[in-house]
Design a protein around this motif. Structure first.
Motif, PDB file in Angstrom:
ATOM      1  N   PRO A   1       0.836  -1.202   0.000  1.00 15.04           N
ATOM      2  CA  PRO A   1       0.000   0.000   0.000  1.00 15.04           C
ATOM      3  C   PRO A   1       0.873   1.255   0.000  1.00 15.04           C
ATOM      4  CG  PRO A   1      -0.203  -1.209   2.087  1.00 15.04           C
ATOM      5  CD  PRO A   1       0.797  -1.929   1.266  1.00 15.04           C
ATOM      6  N   SER A   2       0.322   2.365  -0.476  1.00 13.65           N
ATOM      7  CA  SER A   2       1.044   3.633  -0.391  1.00 13.65           C
ATOM      8  C   SER A   2       0.937   4.135   1.041  1.00 13.65           C
ATOM      9  CB  SER A   2       0.429   4.650  -1.350  1.00 13.65           C
ATOM     10  OG  SER A   2       0.607   4.199  -2.666  1.00 13.65           O
ATOM     11  N   PHE A   3       1.946   4.905   1.479  1.00 17.26           N
ATOM     12  CA  PHE A   3       1.940   5.402   2.856  1.00 17.26           C
ATOM     13  C   PHE A   3       1.187   6.727   2.948  1.00 17.26           C
ATOM     14  CE2 PHE A   3       6.252   3.274   2.628  1.00 17.26           C
ATOM     15  CZ  PHE A   3       5.803   2.085   3.172  1.00 17.26           C
ATOM     16  N   SER A   4       0.478   6.892   4.057  1.00 21.29           N
ATOM     17  CA  SER A   4      -0.118   8.196   4.319  1.00 21.29           C
ATOM     18  C   SER A   4       0.978   9.115   4.852  1.00 21.29           C
ATOM     19  CB  SER A   4      -1.239   8.072   5.346  1.00 21.29           C
ATOM     20  OG  SER A   4      -0.706   7.700   6.598  1.00 21.29           O
ATOM     21  N   VAL A   5       0.734  10.423   4.779  1.00 21.04           N
ATOM     22  CA  VAL A   5       1.698  11.383   5.315  1.00 21.04           C
ATOM     23  C   VAL A   5       1.847  11.158   6.824  1.00 21.04           C
ATOM     24  CG1 VAL A   5       2.189  13.835   5.655  1.00 21.04           C
ATOM     25  CG2 VAL A   5       1.220  13.043   3.486  1.00 21.04           C
ATOM     26  N   LYS A   6       0.747  10.808   7.462  1.00 17.79           N
ATOM     27  CA  LYS A   6       0.788  10.564   8.904  1.00 17.79           C
ATOM     28  C   LYS A   6       1.720   9.389   9.231  1.00 17.79           C
ATOM     29  CE  LYS A   6      -2.546   9.832  12.645  1.00 17.79           C
ATOM     30  NZ  LYS A   6      -2.679   8.361  12.733  1.00 17.79           N
TER      31      LYS A   6
ATOM     32  N   TYR B   1       3.478  11.512  -7.130  1.00 25.25           N
ATOM     33  CA  TYR B   1       2.084  11.047  -7.202  1.00 25.25           C
ATOM     34  C   TYR B   1       1.279  11.317  -5.924  1.00 25.25           C
ATOM     35  CZ  TYR B   1       2.810   8.404 -11.557  1.00 25.25           C
ATOM     36  OH  TYR B   1       3.069   8.026 -12.838  1.00 25.25           O
ATOM     37  N   GLY B   2       1.947  11.847  -4.878  1.00 20.34           N
ATOM     38  CA  GLY B   2       1.228  12.041  -3.623  1.00 20.34           C
ATOM     39  C   GLY B   2       0.714  13.456  -3.389  1.00 20.34           C
ATOM     40  N   GLU B   3       1.293  14.429  -4.094  1.00 21.67           N
ATOM     41  CA  GLU B   3       0.987  15.835  -3.789  1.00 21.67           C
ATOM     42  C   GLU B   3      -0.508  16.138  -3.892  1.00 21.67           C
ATOM     43  OE1 GLU B   3       3.097  14.874  -6.252  1.00 21.67           O
ATOM     44  OE2 GLU B   3       5.095  15.687  -5.810  1.00 21.67           O
ATOM     45  N   PHE B   4      -1.023  16.804  -2.894  1.00 24.96           N
ATOM     46  CA  PHE B   4      -2.407  17.305  -2.839  1.00 24.96           C
ATOM     47  C   PHE B   4      -3.482  16.219  -2.710  1.00 24.96           C
ATOM     48  CE2 PHE B   4      -0.269  20.767  -5.436  1.00 24.96           C
ATOM     49  CZ  PHE B   4      -0.029  21.558  -4.327  1.00 24.96           C
ATOM     50  N   VAL B   5      -3.059  14.983  -2.461  1.00 27.23           N
ATOM     51  CA  VAL B   5      -4.055  13.940  -2.206  1.00 27.23           C
ATOM     52  C   VAL B   5      -4.568  14.071  -0.768  1.00 27.23           C
ATOM     53  CG1 VAL B   5      -4.413  11.428  -2.063  1.00 27.23           C
ATOM     54  CG2 VAL B   5      -3.081  12.399  -3.950  1.00 27.23           C
ATOM     55  N   ASP B   6      -3.724  14.644   0.086  1.00 32.64           N
ATOM     56  CA  ASP B   6      -4.058  14.852   1.497  1.00 32.64           C
ATOM     57  C   ASP B   6      -3.964  16.354   1.770  1.00 32.64           C
ATOM     58  OD1 ASP B   6      -4.435  14.493   4.224  1.00 32.64           O
ATOM     59  OD2 ASP B   6      -2.875  12.938   4.401  1.00 32.64           O
ATOM     60  N   ILE B   7      -4.380  16.776   2.960  1.00 27.94           N
ATOM     61  CA  ILE B   7      -4.235  18.205   3.265  1.00 27.94           C
ATOM     62  C   ILE B   7      -2.888  18.511   3.921  1.00 27.94           C
ATOM     63  CG2 ILE B   7      -6.717  18.682   3.420  1.00 27.94           C
ATOM     64  CD1 ILE B   7      -6.365  18.689   6.491  1.00 27.94           C
ATOM     65  N   ILE B   8      -2.145  17.473   4.296  1.00 29.38           N
ATOM     66  CA  ILE B   8      -0.784  17.709   4.772  1.00 29.38           C
ATOM     67  C   ILE B   8       0.199  17.062   3.797  1.00 29.38           C
ATOM     68  CG2 ILE B   8      -1.225  18.056   7.236  1.00 29.38           C
ATOM     69  CD1 ILE B   8      -0.588  15.053   7.633  1.00 29.38           C
ATOM     70  N   GLU B   9       1.428  17.577   3.825  1.00 31.35           N
ATOM     71  CA  GLU B   9       2.498  17.063   2.976  1.00 31.35           C
ATOM     72  C   GLU B   9       3.646  16.641   3.894  1.00 31.35           C
ATOM     73  OE1 GLU B   9       2.347  16.676  -0.313  1.00 31.35           O
ATOM     74  OE2 GLU B   9       0.444  17.712  -0.651  1.00 31.35           O
ATOM     75  N   PRO B  10       4.615  15.902   3.361  1.00 33.76           N
ATOM     76  CA  PRO B  10       5.693  15.409   4.239  1.00 33.76           C
ATOM     77  C   PRO B  10       6.424  16.511   5.016  1.00 33.76           C
ATOM     78  CG  PRO B  10       5.717  14.240   2.163  1.00 33.76           C
ATOM     79  CD  PRO B  10       4.708  15.333   2.006  1.00 33.76           C
ATOM     80  N   GLY B  11       6.480  17.715   4.463  1.00 33.69           N
ATOM     81  CA  GLY B  11       7.108  18.828   5.188  1.00 33.69           C
ATOM     82  C   GLY B  11       6.389  19.151   6.489  1.00 33.69           C
ATOM     83  N   ASP B  12       5.124  18.817   6.573  1.00 33.09           N
ATOM     84  CA  ASP B  12       4.355  19.061   7.798  1.00 33.09           C
ATOM     85  C   ASP B  12       4.680  18.061   8.898  1.00 33.09           C
ATOM     86  OD1 ASP B  12       2.507  21.271   7.036  1.00 33.09           O
ATOM     87  OD2 ASP B  12       1.896  19.842   5.501  1.00 33.09           O
ATOM     88  N   VAL B  13       5.329  16.961   8.547  1.00 26.48           N
ATOM     89  CA  VAL B  13       5.602  15.925   9.555  1.00 26.48           C
ATOM     90  C   VAL B  13       7.110  15.694   9.714  1.00 26.48           C
ATOM     91  CG1 VAL B  13       3.361  14.786   9.275  1.00 26.48           C
ATOM     92  CG2 VAL B  13       5.299  14.053   7.859  1.00 26.48           C
ATOM     93  N   GLY B  14       7.876  16.715   9.407  1.00 24.34           N
ATOM     94  CA  GLY B  14       9.294  16.661   9.756  1.00 24.34           C
ATOM     95  C   GLY B  14      10.260  16.258   8.661  1.00 24.34           C
ATOM     96  N   ALA B  15       9.793  16.075   7.412  1.00 19.54           N
ATOM     97  CA  ALA B  15      10.732  15.707   6.348  1.00 19.54           C
ATOM     98  C   ALA B  15      11.700  16.862   6.093  1.00 19.54           C
ATOM     99  CB  ALA B  15       9.979  15.364   5.066  1.00 19.54           C
TER     100      ALA B  15
END
Ligand SMILES: *Cc1c(COP(=O)(O)O)cnc(C)c1O
Length: 435
Positions: free
Chosen positions: A194-199, A223-237
């Motif tokens: 499965p693809s990973f969620s940003v969370k 392929y992940g951008e804008f699928v969620d309301i957060i992006e990896p930068g929001d979780v410490g990338a």
């Protein structure tokens, strides 16, 4: 009111019929679509959020007519380029960003980000299974000239557990004094995990930083951008990397990639992209700034259409008894839909349908071919305005069991839906499915 709706229904069926779609397929599509109403409403809300996020960034950094001017030669003081990079950094919640037509594709962006931030003697860790195929030569998993391996960067990989979750114990053991950077791929790409969620990615990043506070965490965001309301930068990338001919280019960017992240990591990538000393100061944009801005502006809506199309495909083929990843009830973390046809003829029919639905090259018949770098033949369908752009409706499938098609994109939901209807019609006419 009802009269008008009835007339529209009739006209719609007549129009679809003139495009080779039978009433049976129309009715089936409508029935599937109605069952997805609530999910679609959820995607609308995510798109609304992301649309405002992008708009707010464009207003904050005062995007103006001047930003669309072109530069040539060295490209010093390219105002539009500088504003665009601030807008990207804001949208992806990072300190800095590099967004350039000089970056040829997603693999190039990933390669620059890795090579700029890894030095001889450092170790690269993939803590969540194998990276994207094209990175194998970049890293040196498959030997290649100029690979990180040739430059003395070692590599270590930790597999996912059988349920697709992170193997924290093995990751802890894999981190050593040399471990400098961890690369995590958000989308499954052409794997079956499965693809990973940003969370989820955020949880992994937190764990990695607990083990080693200065480890650089890089996310392949393709392929992940804008699928969620957060992006990896929001979780410490520390680094978030992707391609502009996928989601964030909104279908308008004719080329390019982005690298968003901490100032230090992005600067190092820039020194690799051009050369030490010059970094991001050079790089003419040759008139593409307008399409980069406009594409980013449209991207949340384009991604929404693609996600709806993927969900529609998932429900259609699940109802017909095929294996689908993800299933229609599952959460979506990227725009890719996999369908296992378990039969080469069905896979070919599906791809023919997608091709026949295209706005460009719809009359072309796709055939399986021996693609370099693959161990089986591959069939592909794409009729795109931007060559190879997979934010546009496209599908490809390796000609080996389980004869799976990977389907993605569609600049509009209506077009993605039509692609699936075309595929259904071809399969129905060939007695490969029953409705
Ligand atoms: C597409 C993709 C890449 C590589 O991008 P290209 O533009 O094809 O070079 C890397 N990682 C993932 C997950 C992708 O989907």
């Amino acid at each position: 009111m009802n009269d008008t709706a009835d007339i529209l229904d009739l006209k719609m069926k007549a129009l679809y019929q003139s495009m080779g779609i039978s009433e049976k397929v129309c009715d089936f599509a409508l029935d599937v679509e109605r069952s997805l109403k609530d999910r679609f409403a959820g995607f609308d809300r995510i798109a609304e959020y992301n649309q405002m996020k992008v708009l707010r960034a464009m207003q904050k950094y005062r995007v103006s007519e001047e930003c669309f001017n072109t530069t040539t030669g060295y490209g010093y003081n390219d105002h539009g380029r500088e504003v665009l990079e601030q807008v990207y950094a804001d949208v992806f919640h990072t300190e800095a960003a590099l967004v350039r037509p000089l970056i040829a594709c997603g693999t190039h962006a990933l390669s620059i980000a890795l090579a700029g931030n890894l030095l001889p003697g450092d170790e690269l860790l993939c803590p969540a299974g194998k990276p994207y195929d094209t990175l194998e030569e970049v890293i040196g998993i498959r030997d290649s000239r100029g690979s990180l391996k040739e430059y003395g960067v070692t590599y270590r990989q930790v597999e996912l557990l059988s349920d697709g979750s992170f193997d924290y114990e093995a990751i802890r053991k894999a981190i050593g004094p040399k471990t400098k950077l961890a690369e995590i791929q958000r989308s499954k790409g052409y794997q079956t995990r499965p693809s990973f969620s940003v969370k989820q990615i955020g949880e992994l990043i937190r764990f990695l930083k607990e083990q080693k506070p200065d480890i650089i965490c890089m996310v392949d965001n393709c392929y992940g951008e804008f699928v969620d309301i957060i992006e990896p930068g929001d979780v410490g990338a520390d680094l978030v990397v992707g391609s502009l001919i996928k989601n964030p280019g909104g279908g308008l960017a004719p080329i390019g990639g982005y690298i968003a992240g901490t100032k230090e990591c992005v600067d190092r990538a820039a020194f690799r992209m051009t050369c030490p000393g010059l970094g991001s100061e050079v790089g003419a944009t040759l008139g593409v700034n307008r399409s980069f801005f406009q594409g980013l502006f449209l991207a949340p809506m384009v991604v929404k259409g693609a996600v709806k199309g993927a969900l529609f495909a998932s429900e259609v083929f699940a109802r017909l008894g095929f294996g689908v990843v993800p299933e229609s009830k599952e959460e979506r973390n990227d725009i890719i839909q996999a369908v296992s046809f378990e039969d080469p003829k069905k896979l070919i029919s599906f791809c023919k349908g997608i091709q026949a639905a295209a706005p460009v090259d719809s009359y072309v018949d796709p055939e399986p071919w021996d693609m370099p770098g693959y161990d089986s033949q591959v069939i592909m369908a794409a009729g795109a305005f931007i060559s190879g752009a997979s934010i546009e409706l496209s599908a490809d499938g390796p000609m080996k069991p389980p004869y799976a098609a990977y389907f993605q994109g569609g600049l509009t939901y209506e077009h993605a839906r039509f692609g699936i209807m075309k595929a259904l019609q071809i399969m129905l006419d060939a007695h490969q499915i029953e409705l």
